[in-house]
Structure formats: structure tokens, C-alpha cells
Write an enzyme that holds these catalytic residues in place. Structure first.
Site, short mmCIF file in Angstrom:
data_model
loop_
_atom_site.label_atom_id
_atom_site.label_comp_id
_atom_site.label_asym_id
_atom_site.label_seq_id
_atom_site.Cartn_x
_atom_site.Cartn_y
_atom_site.Cartn_z
N LEU A 10 -17.23 -15.86 -43.75
CA LEU A 10 -16.11 -14.92 -43.41
C LEU A 10 -16.11 -13.89 -44.64
O LEU A 10 -15.80 -12.56 -44.54
CB LEU A 10 -14.88 -15.56 -43.45
N GLY A 11 -16.45 -14.20 -45.93
CA GLY A 11 -16.21 -13.40 -46.90
C GLY A 11 -16.92 -13.99 -48.29
O GLY A 11 -16.76 -15.13 -48.49
N GLY A 13 -16.31 -13.59 -52.51
CA GLY A 13 -15.71 -12.92 -53.54
C GLY A 13 -16.30 -13.16 -55.12
O GLY A 13 -17.46 -13.92 -55.02
N MET A 15 -15.21 -15.44 -57.08
CA MET A 15 -15.38 -16.82 -57.64
C MET A 15 -15.73 -17.90 -56.22
O MET A 15 -15.80 -19.11 -56.69
CB MET A 15 -14.13 -17.31 -58.15
N ASP A 126 -2.76 -11.16 -58.34
CA ASP A 126 -3.74 -10.32 -57.57
C ASP A 126 -3.38 -10.20 -56.45
O ASP A 126 -4.20 -10.33 -55.27
CB ASP A 126 -5.19 -11.22 -57.58
N LYS A 128 -3.03 -7.73 -53.23
CA LYS A 128 -3.90 -6.66 -52.79
C LYS A 128 -3.93 -6.70 -51.14
O LYS A 128 -3.84 -7.88 -50.77
CB LYS A 128 -5.36 -6.47 -53.62
N PRO A 129 -4.39 -5.59 -50.53
CA PRO A 129 -4.45 -5.70 -49.15
C PRO A 129 -5.14 -7.02 -48.56
O PRO A 129 -5.20 -7.34 -47.51
CB PRO A 129 -5.00 -4.52 -48.72
N ASN A 131 -5.81 -9.82 -49.71
CA ASN A 131 -5.13 -10.94 -49.98
C ASN A 131 -3.83 -11.28 -49.07
O ASN A 131 -3.32 -12.17 -48.99
CB ASN A 131 -4.67 -11.29 -51.26
#
Length: 221
Positions: A10-11, A13, A15, A126, A128-129, A131
Site C-alpha cells: 500500500l505504501g 515510508g 521507517m 507529523d 499531514k494529509p 496521515n
């Protein structure tokens, strides 16, 4: 991965990697967040990942993505979350600004979840859009407490002199690397999010992340 059947990625990042998976025990689709093997030698990444899982497990609130499971597989730590199949606020904003009514709907629910986190001594740091995630009913949820921190603790979970977060939404005190922060930094980031939802752009733009941080600190609101 354990009892979970991985369907797709799905994604990815800084970490962790998030996968769409199937849980045969409960016969439902889930999201699994896994720490990549290349980071296992770095104790700091492991501490941040463990802190995120424990943080979300403690923060039971309707506006925070719930955790179903947590463990290790072949030395790789992971946790299992509800699958948010409605995309993210980042996806929504790629199409342009949202209406004031829709912005208020999203803001009020996410702010309520943050308020719950702050009442337990946690700050997100953190916002942000990417999240803010949506379920199939378009209900927004707050996710990714990967750099959350107990306000009361005096021991940083990140290396000294390292500023973490997303520059476009970062409060001045976070940009300065101050350690004595509280929930007001999240409120500032929420304001930056609201600005973007209504205008279609972030409050301060720059060619570099450092330039954005400096503008948050020095430019007029």
C-alpha cells in the site's frame, strides 16, 4: 507474513512499509505495517516502530485508526491495523481545495482524536494529509504515530539535533528543534492543514525543506 496473507503493497515510508493483507482467522482484510529488514540493525528505527505500536494501542478513540495485533515474524516487528480503503486526504487534495463544510467535518473529527491523544500526554508531531485516512464511508481517521512522543518523558526517542516531521506543516518550535513541545504544535499543524484544505496550497512554499521550515519560523502568519 505470520498468519496474514499479503495481497499488495500500500505504501512505503521512511521507517516502514504498509501492506494490504488478509486475516484468515477473522476472515477480513487488514493493513500490516512492517519494519524493513535493512533497518533492523538500527536500534533507533526499532524504538520508533515499537513506540508507534504501543502508542496507538493505548489511544482508543473513534477518530484514531485502531490496532488489531502486534508482534514479530522472523525478527521483523509489525502491527496490524484496520484497513482504510477510502484513501487519504492527500489523495483528496490532489484534486484541489475542499468546501468549508467538508473541511470543518474533517477538522472537527481529527481535532477530537488529537485532543484525546494530548489528554494522555502524547503529541503526534507529523500531521499531514497522508496521515489522515478514510474508510469506505468517507469517515476520516488519524494515523501514523511513528514519531509520537510522551510529553512527560525527558528522554528523546530520536537522535539529538535531528528535526523530525514534515516541513510544510511544522510548527516554529518544532522547526527550531525544541524538545519542550506540547499539543500546541499539533494545533499549529492542524491550522496548516486547514489552510491547505481551503486554499489548495500549503501556507509556505520553498524550493527546499529547510526553506519551508525557516518561513514557518520567520514569516508572518
Amino acid at each position: 507474513f505470520g498468519r496474514y496473507e499479503i495481497k499488495s503493497e500500500l505504501g512505503r515510508g521512511g521507517m516502514a512499509t504498509v501492506f494490504h493483507a488478509y486475516d484468515p482467522r477473522f476472515e477480513r482484510d487488514v493493513a500490516i505495517k512492517v519494519l524493513p529488514r535493512e533497518f533492523l540493525h538500527d536500534a533507533q528505527f526499532r524504538v520508533r516502530f515499537d513506540r508507534e505500536a504501543k502508542t496507538i494501542a493505548l489511544l482508543e478513540h473513534p477518530a484514531i485508526v485502531p490496532v488489531y495485533d502486534f508482534g514479530e515474524e522472523a525478527g521483523q516487528p509489525y502491527y496490524v491495523m484496520r484497513l482504510m480503503s477510502g484513501g487519504s486526504l492527500a489523495d483528496v487534495l490532489q484534486k484541489g481545495p475542499v468546501s468549508p463544510r467538508e473541511a470543518a467535518r474533517i477538522l472537527s473529527r481529527i481535532a477530537d482524536g488529537l485532543d484525546e491523544a494530548h489528554s494522555h500526554g502524547f503529541i503526534h508531531r507529523d500531521l499531514k494529509p497522508g496521515n489522515i485516512l478514510f474508510d469506505t464511508r468517507n469517515t476520516p481517521y488519524l494515523s501514523d504515530f511513528g514519531i509520537a512522543k510522551l510529553v512527560q518523558t525527558s528522554t528523546p526517542i530520536t537522535a539529538s539535533n535531528v528535526v523530525i516531521g514534515t516541513p510544510a506543516y511544522m510548527s516554529p518550535e518544532q522547526g527550531r528543534g525544541e524538545r519542550d513541545m506540547d499539543g500546541r504544535s499539533d494545533v499549529y499543524a492542524l491550522g496548516a492543514l486547514l489552510f491547505q484544505m481551503l486554499s489548495g496550497r500549503v501556507p509556505y512554499e520553498s524550493e527546499t525543506p529547510t526553506g519551508q521550515i525557516i518561513k514557518h519560523i520567520t514569516e508572518p502568519i
